[in-house]
Design an enzyme around this catalytic site. Sequence first.
Site, PDB file in Angstrom:
ATOM      1  N   GLY A  91     -65.517   3.886  19.984  1.00  0.00           N
ATOM      2  CA  GLY A  91     -64.066   3.389  19.918  1.00  0.00           C
ATOM      3  C   GLY A  91     -63.282   4.071  18.890  1.00  0.00           C
ATOM      4  O   GLY A  91     -61.923   3.420  19.131  1.00  0.00           O
ATOM      5  N   GLY A 111     -53.382   2.879   7.711  1.00  0.00           N
ATOM      6  CA  GLY A 111     -54.272   1.161   7.157  1.00  0.00           C
ATOM      7  C   GLY A 111     -54.376   0.622   6.165  1.00  0.00           C
ATOM      8  O   GLY A 111     -53.177   0.286   6.256  1.00  0.00           O
ATOM      9  N   LYS A 121     -47.823  10.898  10.055  1.00  0.00           N
ATOM     10  CA  LYS A 121     -48.101  10.648   8.447  1.00  0.00           C
ATOM     11  C   LYS A 121     -47.468  11.455   7.991  1.00  0.00           C
ATOM     12  O   LYS A 121     -47.127  10.877   7.146  1.00  0.00           O
ATOM     13  CB  LYS A 121     -49.708   9.806   8.396  1.00  0.00           C
ATOM     14  CG  LYS A 121     -49.533   8.811   9.467  1.00  0.00           C
ATOM     15  CD  LYS A 121     -51.923   8.762  10.474  1.00  0.00           C
ATOM     16  CE  LYS A 121     -51.782   7.031  10.746  1.00  0.00           C
ATOM     17  NZ  LYS A 121     -53.731   7.703  10.876  1.00  0.00           N
ATOM     18  N   ARG A 139     -46.471  -7.172  27.231  1.00  0.00           N
ATOM     19  CA  ARG A 139     -45.707  -6.590  29.198  1.00  0.00           C
ATOM     20  C   ARG A 139     -46.582  -7.616  30.303  1.00  0.00           C
ATOM     21  O   ARG A 139     -45.852  -7.764  30.740  1.00  0.00           O
ATOM     22  CB  ARG A 139     -46.487  -5.314  28.772  1.00  0.00           C
ATOM     23  CG  ARG A 139     -45.350  -4.240  27.885  1.00  0.00           C
ATOM     24  CD  ARG A 139     -45.327  -3.202  28.260  1.00  0.00           C
ATOM     25  NE  ARG A 139     -47.082  -2.711  27.329  1.00  0.00           N
ATOM     26  CZ  ARG A 139     -47.635  -1.627  27.833  1.00  0.00           C
ATOM     27  NH1 ARG A 139     -47.095  -0.017  28.619  1.00  0.00           N
ATOM     28  NH2 ARG A 139     -49.186  -1.152  27.234  1.00  0.00           N
ATOM     29  N   GLY A 198     -58.281   0.527  13.239  1.00  0.00           N
ATOM     30  CA  GLY A 198     -58.594   0.028  13.029  1.00  0.00           C
ATOM     31  C   GLY A 198     -58.217  -2.100  12.922  1.00  0.00           C
ATOM     32  O   GLY A 198     -56.978  -1.598  12.401  1.00  0.00           O
TER      33      GLY A 198
END
Length: 433
Positions: A189, A136, A207, A48, A306
Site C-alpha cells: 500500500g 505528513g 514538495k 464524488r 498515510g
Amino acid sequence: MMRTRPLKVALLGCGVVGSEVARIMATHADDLTARIGAPVELAGVAVRRPSKVREGIDPALITTDATALVKRGDIDVVVEVIGGIEPARTLITTAFEHGASVVSANKALLAEDGTTLYEAAERHGRDLYFEAAVAGAIPLIRPLRESLAGDKVNRVLGIVNGTTNFILDRMDSAGSGYSEALDEATALGYAEADPTADVEGFDAAAKAAILAGIAFHTRVRLDDVHREGITEVTSADLASAKQMGCTVKLLAICERAADGRSVTARVHPAMIPLSHPLASVREAYNAVFVEADAAGRLMFYGPGAGGSPTASAVLGDLVAVCRNRLNGATGPGESAYTGLPVSGMGEVVTRYHISLDVADKPGVLAQVATVFAEHGVSIDTVRQKGRQDGDGEASLVVVTHRAPDAALSGTVEALRKLDTVRGVASIMRVEGE
C-alpha cells in the site's frame, strides 16, 4: 470563557485522509474543544460517490455539491483533501470569498499555483494552512514559517517521498531489483496503482517547490524544480554506492546560492555517505535537514504519508486556524519579499559518479581524463576493472570533485563520442559530503 456556538467545518474529500480527519474530529471532540476554546462541528462532507458507506459519518452530511457547501456562508473552516488542480483551486478561492479559512493537503496545487491561493486568502482576510501538504505528520511548514522566521535558511535537504525511499531501501538492503521492489511497495500500500507521480519524482518536486518558497521567501513553482525519478536506478548503482561507502536516496535539495542572489530547487537520486543521517532513513519514512545561519542544522523525521499521519497534520492546522478565528486574527501568509530568481540545474555545483563501459586496452584512461580536463572537471577517484568474459571491454568508474552541473553534463556528452567508450552505464550525483 468557552464559546458555546460551534465552529463549523466543511470537509472536501472523504478518502483515506478525509475519513481519518472526520474520525479524529469525532473521537477527540472534547479535547479539540478544550484546545480551541469552542466546539468544532463537521457541517458537511463533499464526495464524488455518495452511495459509498462511510462509517462514523452521518449520511445527512454527505453531498456531491462541493460548491454549494463552500458557499454556505456559515462555514468557518474548509478542509480540502481532494487533491489535484481543479476543482480544488476554484473551491478554495470560493471558500475565501464566502468567509471561510482553508486547511489543505494539496501539494500539487500549492506548487503549481500557490500564489493565487495566497492572494485570495489575503484579499479576504482568511487563513491558508497546509502542513499536511509536504511531509505528513512531520512538523515542517510551521517551523519554517514561524520558528525560523528570524533566521536565514540556506539549505533544505531531505527525503520527502516514502514510496521511493521504500523502493530504494529494498534494493539496497534486500538486493531487490527495481520492479521487484515496486511490486512489494504496491502490495503493502505504499505505492499507488499508477506510481508515476512518486517514482518519476513529481510528488517530491512539488514538495521541494513549496519548501523552497517558504525557506527562501521567494516564489518557486513546480516548473522551477529540476526533476529526475528513480526508474533508471539499478542494482549495479546500489552495489557501486556500497563500494564507496554510500547508499542511494531520492533527495529534494533546495539551496540558496553562495552569493545569496539566487536559489535552486532540485529532485534526483543521489549517492550519500553511510555516515550521513539520511542514509539510515529506512522503509517509507521521511527526513528533512534544514540548515540555517543561527540555528545550524536541524533534522525532522517521521512518517511522511498515510491516512493517520496526514490527518494528524490536518488537525493541527485546524486547531490553529480555529484559534485564529476565535481571536479575530490570521496566521502568516505568503512571504516572497526577496524575489530571488530560481537558477537552472546547470549552475548547481555538485559531484558525479560516472560508470563507463570502455575498450580494455592501453590509453583509454588517458583519453577519458583528457575529456574531463577539457571541461574543467577535476577527477577525485578512478576505478577500472576488466571483465572476466574476455569480450575486450572493461568497467571504468570515475568520481569527480565538485563542479558546475553544466560542466559535468558536457563532460558526459563528450565521453559518449569517444570511440573507446562503448557506453555510459550510469550517471549519479554524489551529495552529503
